[in-house]
Write an enzyme that holds these catalytic residues in place. Structure first.
Site, short mmCIF file in Angstrom:
data_model
loop_
_atom_site.label_atom_id
_atom_site.label_comp_id
_atom_site.label_asym_id
_atom_site.label_seq_id
_atom_site.Cartn_x
_atom_site.Cartn_y
_atom_site.Cartn_z
N ARG A 252 0.83 -1.23 0.00
CA ARG A 252 0.00 0.00 0.00
C ARG A 252 0.85 1.26 0.00
O ARG A 252 0.53 2.24 -0.64
CB ARG A 252 -0.92 0.02 1.23
CG ARG A 252 -2.30 -0.54 0.93
CD ARG A 252 -3.29 -0.18 2.01
NE ARG A 252 -3.94 1.10 1.74
CZ ARG A 252 -5.25 1.27 1.62
NH1 ARG A 252 -6.06 0.25 1.75
NH2 ARG A 252 -5.76 2.46 1.40
N TYR B 41 -9.98 6.38 -11.59
CA TYR B 41 -11.05 7.35 -11.31
C TYR B 41 -10.89 7.87 -9.89
O TYR B 41 -10.42 7.17 -9.01
CB TYR B 41 -12.46 6.77 -11.52
CG TYR B 41 -12.78 5.49 -10.78
CD1 TYR B 41 -12.42 4.25 -11.30
CD2 TYR B 41 -13.49 5.50 -9.57
CE1 TYR B 41 -12.74 3.06 -10.64
CE2 TYR B 41 -13.82 4.32 -8.91
CZ TYR B 41 -13.44 3.11 -9.46
OH TYR B 41 -13.75 1.94 -8.81
N PRO B 42 -11.29 9.12 -9.70
CA PRO B 42 -11.23 9.66 -8.34
C PRO B 42 -12.58 9.46 -7.65
O PRO B 42 -13.61 9.35 -8.32
CB PRO B 42 -10.97 11.13 -8.58
CG PRO B 42 -11.61 11.43 -9.89
CD PRO B 42 -11.62 10.15 -10.69
N MET B 43 -12.57 9.37 -6.35
CA MET B 43 -13.84 9.26 -5.62
C MET B 43 -13.79 9.92 -4.26
O MET B 43 -12.72 10.12 -3.69
CB MET B 43 -14.26 7.80 -5.48
CG MET B 43 -13.39 6.96 -4.59
SD MET B 43 -14.11 5.31 -4.34
CE MET B 43 -15.43 5.66 -3.19
N LYS C 122 -16.22 10.19 -0.39
CA LYS C 122 -17.34 9.65 0.38
C LYS C 122 -18.35 10.79 0.55
O LYS C 122 -17.97 11.94 0.82
CB LYS C 122 -16.85 9.15 1.75
CG LYS C 122 -15.96 7.90 1.65
CD LYS C 122 -16.79 6.63 1.50
CE LYS C 122 -15.97 5.42 1.03
NZ LYS C 122 -15.01 4.97 1.99
N HIS D 72 -16.96 -4.08 2.34
CA HIS D 72 -16.29 -3.66 1.10
C HIS D 72 -15.08 -4.55 0.82
O HIS D 72 -14.91 -5.04 -0.30
CB HIS D 72 -15.88 -2.19 1.24
CG HIS D 72 -14.86 -1.74 0.25
ND1 HIS D 72 -15.20 -1.28 -1.00
CD2 HIS D 72 -13.51 -1.73 0.31
CE1 HIS D 72 -14.09 -0.98 -1.66
NE2 HIS D 72 -13.05 -1.23 -0.89
N GLN E 155 -5.61 -3.41 -6.94
CA GLN E 155 -6.16 -2.08 -6.65
C GLN E 155 -5.16 -1.29 -5.84
O GLN E 155 -4.46 -1.82 -4.99
CB GLN E 155 -7.50 -2.25 -5.94
CG GLN E 155 -7.70 -1.53 -4.64
CD GLN E 155 -7.17 -2.30 -3.43
OE1 GLN E 155 -6.28 -3.13 -3.55
NE2 GLN E 155 -7.70 -1.99 -2.28
N SER F 106 -20.30 1.87 -1.34
CA SER F 106 -20.38 2.56 -2.64
C SER F 106 -21.81 3.00 -2.94
O SER F 106 -22.04 4.13 -3.37
CB SER F 106 -19.86 1.66 -3.76
OG SER F 106 -18.50 1.38 -3.57
O1 76R Z 1 -6.94 -3.14 4.99
C1 76R Z 1 -7.04 -3.06 3.77
O2 76R Z 1 -6.51 -2.17 3.10
C2 76R Z 1 -7.90 -4.08 3.04
C3 76R Z 1 -9.30 -3.71 3.08
C4 76R Z 1 -9.61 -2.52 2.19
C5 76R Z 1 -9.66 -1.18 2.58
C6 76R Z 1 -9.40 -0.59 3.95
C7 76R Z 1 -9.94 -2.55 0.79
C8 76R Z 1 -9.95 -3.71 0.01
N1 76R Z 1 -10.23 -1.29 0.36
C9 76R Z 1 -10.05 -0.42 1.42
C10 76R Z 1 -10.21 0.96 1.41
MN1 76R Z 1 -10.99 -0.75 -1.46
N2 76R Z 1 -11.64 -0.20 -3.30
C11 76R Z 1 -12.24 1.00 -3.62
C12 76R Z 1 -12.77 0.90 -4.96
O3 76R Z 1 -15.78 1.69 -7.37
C13 76R Z 1 -16.05 1.65 -6.15
O4 76R Z 1 -17.22 1.39 -5.75
C14 76R Z 1 -14.99 1.91 -5.11
C15 76R Z 1 -13.57 1.98 -5.65
C16 76R Z 1 -12.46 -0.35 -5.45
C17 76R Z 1 -12.79 -0.92 -6.81
C18 76R Z 1 -11.75 -1.06 -4.38
C19 76R Z 1 -11.26 -2.35 -4.47
N3 76R Z 1 -11.20 1.17 -0.83
C20 76R Z 1 -10.74 1.68 0.35
C21 76R Z 1 -10.95 3.11 0.38
C22 76R Z 1 -10.51 4.07 1.47
C23 76R Z 1 -11.64 4.30 2.41
C24 76R Z 1 -11.25 5.06 3.63
O5 76R Z 1 -10.10 5.04 4.08
O6 76R Z 1 -12.17 5.72 4.17
C25 76R Z 1 -11.57 3.44 -0.83
C26 76R Z 1 -11.96 4.81 -1.31
C27 76R Z 1 -11.72 2.21 -1.56
C28 76R Z 1 -12.32 2.13 -2.81
N4 76R Z 1 -10.72 -2.68 -2.08
C29 76R Z 1 -10.18 -3.73 -1.36
C30 76R Z 1 -10.77 -3.09 -3.42
C31 76R Z 1 -10.26 -4.44 -3.51
C32 76R Z 1 -10.12 -5.24 -4.82
C33 76R Z 1 -9.91 -4.84 -2.24
C34 76R Z 1 -9.29 -6.17 -1.81
C35 76R Z 1 -7.81 -5.96 -1.80
C36 76R Z 1 -7.00 -7.14 -1.37
O7 76R Z 1 -7.46 -7.90 -0.50
O8 76R Z 1 -5.90 -7.28 -1.91
#
Ligand code: 76R
Length: 258
Positions: free
Chosen positions: A140, A154-156, A158, A181, A194, A232
């Site tokens: 990370r 893409y940017p996003m 909350k 999620h 990702q 989402s």
């Molecule tokens: O601890 C970790 O990092 C693993 C759990 C995890 C977090 C905390 C995780 C897993 N994500 C996290 C945080 Mn995610 N993610 C997105 C998108 O299009 C959409 O609807 C959303 C865009 C995708 C496609 C995606 C994929 N994630 C976040 C955050 C930060 C939130 C915060 O801090 O408030 C965002 C904005 C976000 C968005 N996420 C995963 C994935 C995938 C594929 C995983 C599994 C990764 C893995 O296990 O290797």
């Protein structure tokens, strides 16, 4: 930095064959220089639609260095050839929702799995968790991205409106939602890589989402499936989507007709 450019072909046409060759050499040498900078990565890709022609994703620890490389990249084919049409600045970051060792012991090892402390099973499961997390956190913060052909950016943010204000939820509620999620996300392991980078205060949205895949169908699937996930469905706001194809620079030049 995610950088997206359109090529001004009318300016490019005005250059002689010799000038075009040396412009491409200049960019090639700069890309090599960037890639040989410690802890620095540069992805090069063609954009699938006329939203942009080519894109770069530059990862480097120092914003002064990133800024200097970005200015030079923009000018590397000569003035007025590359016109920036979109860009995004964000930083790699750990997540506040990542499971801590204490949480894993309480909730998973002692709770779900019913293990007892100081047993070989407990120790082995804990070590497996710690190794996995060390690897995951390193990725990370210091990602090394594979050369998978499809790249989606893409940017996003909350949402912060009315009853749907992510930032007025307490930590426990947010953590539970994020766990759902992550469960969806993990089912794409091996198909989607990702990288979530933070941009609150740095750019328009709060995160940059970079997805790499071998096939765009997996990008479409994950983004679609996540739309149903409450994080989402209820709380996400998205910016523009860019789909690119990673290519080595010589192929990229041919692809974008330079
Ligand atoms: O601890 C970790 O990092 C693993 C759990 C995890 C977090 C905390 C995780 C897993 N994500 C996290 C945080 Mn995610 N993610 C997105 C998108 O299009 C959409 O609807 C959303 C865009 C995708 C496609 C995606 C994929 N994630 C976040 C955050 C930060 C939130 C915060 O801090 O408030 C965002 C904005 C976000 C968005 N996420 C995963 C994935 C995938 C594929 C995983 C599994 C990764 C893995 O296990 O290797």
């Amino acid at each position: 930095m995610h950088l997206f450019y359109q090529i001004d072909h009318s300016q490019w046409q005005c250059l002689s064959q010799e000038e075009k060759r040396s412009a491409k050499t200049r960019m090639t040498e700069l890309v090599q220089e960037i890639r040989s900078t410690p802890d620095t990565h540069l992805l090069t890709f063609a954009i699938a639609t006329p939203k942009a022609d080519l894109g770069f994703m530059l990862l480097t620890p120092d914003l002064q260095v990133a800024n200097a490389f970005e200015k030079r990249l923009t000018l590397s084919l000569g003035p007025d050839i590359l016109n920036a049409c979109y860009s995004y600045l964000s930083q790699t970051e750990g997540s506040e929702y990542t499971t801590t060792t204490e949480q894993y012991i309480e909730e998973t090892l002692l709770g779900e799995k019913g293990l007892s402390r100081d047993t070989p099973e407990f120790d082995a499961a804990l070590k497996e968790f710690e190794d996995r997390m060390a690897h995951y956190l390193k990725h990370r913060l210091y990602p090394v991205l594979p050369d998978w052909p499809a790249i989606c950016f893409y940017p996003m943010s909350k949402r912060r409106s009315g009853n749907d204000n992510w930032y007025s939820l307490d930590y426990k509620a947010r953590r539970e939602l994020m766990a759902g999620h992550a469960r969806v996300g993990r089912t794409y392991s091996g198909r989607i890589l990702q990288l979530i980078t933070g941009s609150t205060g740095l750019d328009e949205y709060e995160w940059g989402v970079t997805l790499l895949a071998k096939d765009t169908i997996d990008i479409k699937h994950i983004v679609y499936e996540m739309r149903f996930d409450e994080v989402s469905a209820r709380y996400a706001e998205f910016g523009d989507f860019y789909i690119g194809m990673q290519l080595p620079l010589d192929e990229l030049f041919r692809r974008v007709c330079l």
